[in-house]
Scaffold this motif. Structure first.
Motif, mmCIF file in Angstrom:
data_model
loop_
_atom_site.group_PDB
_atom_site.id
_atom_site.type_symbol
_atom_site.label_atom_id
_atom_site.label_comp_id
_atom_site.label_asym_id
_atom_site.label_seq_id
_atom_site.Cartn_x
_atom_site.Cartn_y
_atom_site.Cartn_z
ATOM 1 N N ARG A 1 -50.228 -58.119 -42.546
ATOM 2 C CA ARG A 1 -50.200 -57.016 -40.722
ATOM 3 C C ARG A 1 -50.739 -57.694 -39.446
ATOM 4 O O ARG A 1 -50.479 -57.933 -38.538
ATOM 5 N N TRP A 2 -52.059 -58.117 -39.313
ATOM 6 C CA TRP A 2 -53.080 -58.657 -38.945
ATOM 7 C C TRP A 2 -53.558 -59.763 -38.739
ATOM 8 O O TRP A 2 -54.192 -60.244 -39.992
ATOM 9 N N PRO A 3 -53.418 -60.591 -37.487
ATOM 10 C CA PRO A 3 -53.365 -62.273 -37.826
ATOM 11 C C PRO A 3 -55.303 -62.315 -37.753
ATOM 12 O O PRO A 3 -54.942 -63.871 -38.086
ATOM 13 N N VAL A 4 -55.916 -61.624 -37.002
ATOM 14 C CA VAL A 4 -56.920 -62.483 -37.340
ATOM 15 C C VAL A 4 -57.460 -61.611 -38.602
ATOM 16 O O VAL A 4 -58.288 -62.358 -39.143
ATOM 17 N N VAL A 5 -57.167 -61.114 -39.676
ATOM 18 C CA VAL A 5 -57.571 -60.789 -41.505
ATOM 19 C C VAL A 5 -57.322 -61.941 -42.202
ATOM 20 O O VAL A 5 -57.680 -63.122 -42.360
ATOM 21 N N ARG A 6 -55.935 -62.656 -41.027
ATOM 22 C CA ARG A 6 -55.260 -63.643 -42.234
ATOM 23 C C ARG A 6 -56.075 -64.760 -41.609
ATOM 24 O O ARG A 6 -55.927 -65.759 -42.675
ATOM 25 N N LYS A 7 -56.362 -64.891 -40.396
ATOM 26 C CA LYS A 7 -57.241 -65.984 -39.881
ATOM 27 C C LYS A 7 -58.518 -66.257 -41.039
ATOM 28 O O LYS A 7 -59.144 -67.641 -41.289
ATOM 29 N N LEU A 8 -59.332 -65.103 -41.230
ATOM 30 C CA LEU A 8 -60.760 -64.630 -41.675
ATOM 31 C C LEU A 8 -59.867 -64.993 -43.351
ATOM 32 O O LEU A 8 -61.271 -65.595 -43.732
ATOM 33 N N ALA A 9 -59.258 -64.567 -44.123
ATOM 34 C CA ALA A 9 -58.855 -64.196 -45.485
ATOM 35 C C ALA A 9 -58.274 -65.692 -45.584
ATOM 36 O O ALA A 9 -58.624 -66.038 -46.691
ATOM 37 N N ARG A 10 -58.045 -66.747 -44.507
ATOM 38 C CA ARG A 10 -57.318 -67.567 -45.367
ATOM 39 C C ARG A 10 -57.146 -69.080 -44.402
ATOM 40 O O ARG A 10 -57.320 -68.903 -43.632
ATOM 41 N N SER A 11 -57.136 -69.907 -45.151
ATOM 42 C CA SER A 11 -57.149 -71.824 -44.866
ATOM 43 C C SER A 11 -55.878 -71.799 -44.209
ATOM 44 O O SER A 11 -54.679 -71.291 -44.405
ATOM 45 N N SER A 12 -55.991 -72.675 -43.176
ATOM 46 C CA SER A 12 -54.424 -73.520 -42.532
ATOM 47 C C SER A 12 -54.223 -74.283 -43.337
ATOM 48 O O SER A 12 -55.465 -75.389 -43.555
ATOM 49 N N PRO A 13 -53.432 -75.296 -44.156
ATOM 50 C CA PRO A 13 -53.350 -76.389 -44.355
ATOM 51 C C PRO A 13 -53.734 -77.568 -42.990
ATOM 52 O O PRO A 13 -53.859 -77.314 -41.810
ATOM 53 N N SER A 14 -53.904 -79.327 -43.742
ATOM 54 C CA SER A 14 -53.981 -79.969 -42.607
ATOM 55 C C SER A 14 -53.611 -81.044 -42.973
ATOM 56 O O SER A 14 -53.252 -81.327 -44.153
ATOM 57 N N LEU A 15 -53.226 -81.688 -42.314
ATOM 58 C CA LEU A 15 -53.182 -83.395 -42.013
ATOM 59 C C LEU A 15 -53.303 -83.926 -42.450
ATOM 60 O O LEU A 15 -54.364 -84.199 -41.245
ATOM 61 N N LEU A 16 -53.757 -84.783 -43.520
ATOM 62 C CA LEU A 16 -54.203 -85.961 -43.661
ATOM 63 C C LEU A 16 -54.134 -87.196 -43.387
ATOM 64 O O LEU A 16 -54.631 -88.610 -43.341
ATOM 65 N N VAL A 17 -52.541 -87.196 -43.511
ATOM 66 C CA VAL A 17 -52.139 -89.049 -43.683
ATOM 67 C C VAL A 17 -50.564 -88.637 -42.325
ATOM 68 O O VAL A 17 -49.832 -87.559 -42.779
ATOM 69 N N TYR A 18 -50.297 -89.138 -41.939
ATOM 70 C CA TYR A 18 -49.223 -88.970 -41.014
ATOM 71 C C TYR A 18 -48.472 -90.134 -40.050
ATOM 72 O O TYR A 18 -49.534 -91.161 -39.629
ATOM 73 N N GLN A 19 -47.169 -90.464 -40.703
ATOM 74 C CA GLN A 19 -46.290 -91.462 -40.175
ATOM 75 C C GLN A 19 -47.220 -92.815 -41.078
ATOM 76 O O GLN A 19 -47.577 -94.138 -40.063
ATOM 77 N N GLY A 20 -47.958 -92.956 -41.853
ATOM 78 C CA GLY A 20 -48.789 -94.226 -42.239
ATOM 79 C C GLY A 20 -49.964 -94.218 -42.045
ATOM 80 O O GLY A 20 -50.996 -95.320 -42.649
ATOM 81 N N ALA A 21 -50.616 -93.658 -41.044
ATOM 82 C CA ALA A 21 -52.161 -93.828 -40.891
ATOM 83 C C ALA A 21 -52.739 -91.998 -40.756
ATOM 84 O O ALA A 21 -52.425 -91.419 -41.388
ATOM 85 N N TRP A 22 -54.341 -92.310 -41.460
ATOM 86 C CA TRP A 22 -54.746 -91.670 -41.840
ATOM 87 C C TRP A 22 -55.348 -91.185 -40.745
ATOM 88 O O TRP A 22 -55.855 -90.939 -39.194
ATOM 89 N N VAL A 23 -55.770 -89.468 -40.703
ATOM 90 C CA VAL A 23 -56.035 -88.866 -40.064
ATOM 91 C C VAL A 23 -57.679 -88.296 -40.416
ATOM 92 O O VAL A 23 -57.770 -87.588 -41.101
ATOM 93 N N LYS A 24 -58.409 -89.226 -39.291
ATOM 94 C CA LYS A 24 -60.280 -88.746 -40.123
ATOM 95 C C LYS A 24 -60.345 -88.111 -39.805
ATOM 96 O O LYS A 24 -60.946 -87.397 -40.762
ATOM 97 N N ASP A 25 -59.736 -86.999 -39.111
ATOM 98 C CA ASP A 25 -60.949 -86.373 -38.167
ATOM 99 C C ASP A 25 -60.921 -84.705 -40.162
ATOM 100 O O ASP A 25 -62.043 -84.431 -39.961
ATOM 101 N N ASN A 26 -59.132 -84.799 -39.410
ATOM 102 C CA ASN A 26 -58.783 -84.185 -40.460
ATOM 103 C C ASN A 26 -59.535 -84.529 -42.170
ATOM 104 O O ASN A 26 -60.215 -83.298 -43.315
ATOM 105 N N LEU A 27 -60.073 -85.575 -42.766
ATOM 106 C CA LEU A 27 -60.443 -85.902 -43.852
ATOM 107 C C LEU A 27 -61.867 -85.319 -44.220
ATOM 108 O O LEU A 27 -62.340 -84.872 -44.860
ATOM 109 N N GLU A 28 -62.613 -86.204 -42.582
ATOM 110 C CA GLU A 28 -64.049 -85.596 -43.319
ATOM 111 C C GLU A 28 -64.763 -83.775 -42.552
ATOM 112 O O GLU A 28 -64.967 -83.605 -43.937
#
Length: 160
Positions: A87-114
């Protein structure tokens, strides 16, 4: 050391059976999300329920009613967190993490890996489990909120 008394064994059997039945009943009432393990809160509740069950089973100083109350408290708090996060985005943000993009179109997303403490070797292992041998064979790799990897064959128009 190996055997104290029959009464201790009978207590474990009787209290264990009752605690198990009570825990299952409370979990059925609370719904599927209680043990989903989709985020840190879910994981903590799962571990705490197991620890509470073990304490009720093995500690004669903890009454069955106290154990059932602890089960109800943990499940109730979990219900409140999940209900609030829907019901509340602020609670959702505290309770859940977000998906992270690690590889995009064959390239590593180094910041997200680290930032997610994921190595390239772990991502490559996930690719091999899907029958892929190189990054060029996939569109993207996403680290999901539950810690699993999603391998996308192609990237939709307009990106992720």
């Amino acid at each position: 050391m190996f055997f104290d008394s029959w009464s201790g064994l009978i207590r474990v059997i009787v209290v264990g059976t009752a605690a198990y039945i009570g825990l299952i009943a409370l979990l059925r009432i609370s719904g599927k999300r209680t043990l989903a393990q989709l985020n840190a809160f879910d994981f903590v509740v799962t571990v705490a329920l197991g620890s509470t069950l073990a304490t009720v089973l093995l500690s004669s100083s903890v009454a069955l009613a106290e154990g059932l109350t602890a089960f109800a408290l943990l499940i109730g708090l979990q219900y409140i967190v999940t209900w609030s996060s829907v019901r509340w985005p602020v609670v959702r943000k505290l309770a859940r993490s977000s998906p992270s993009l690690l590889v995009y179109q064959g390239a590593w997303v180094k910041d997200n890996l680290e930032s997610n403490r994921v190595t390239e070797d772990e991502v490559m292992q996930a690719l091999r489990k899907q029958g892929k041998s190189s990054l060029s064979e996939i569109g993207a790799v996403v680290l999901e909120t539950d810690g699993s990897f999603s391998i996308l064959q192609s990237v939709p128009e307009g990106g992720l």
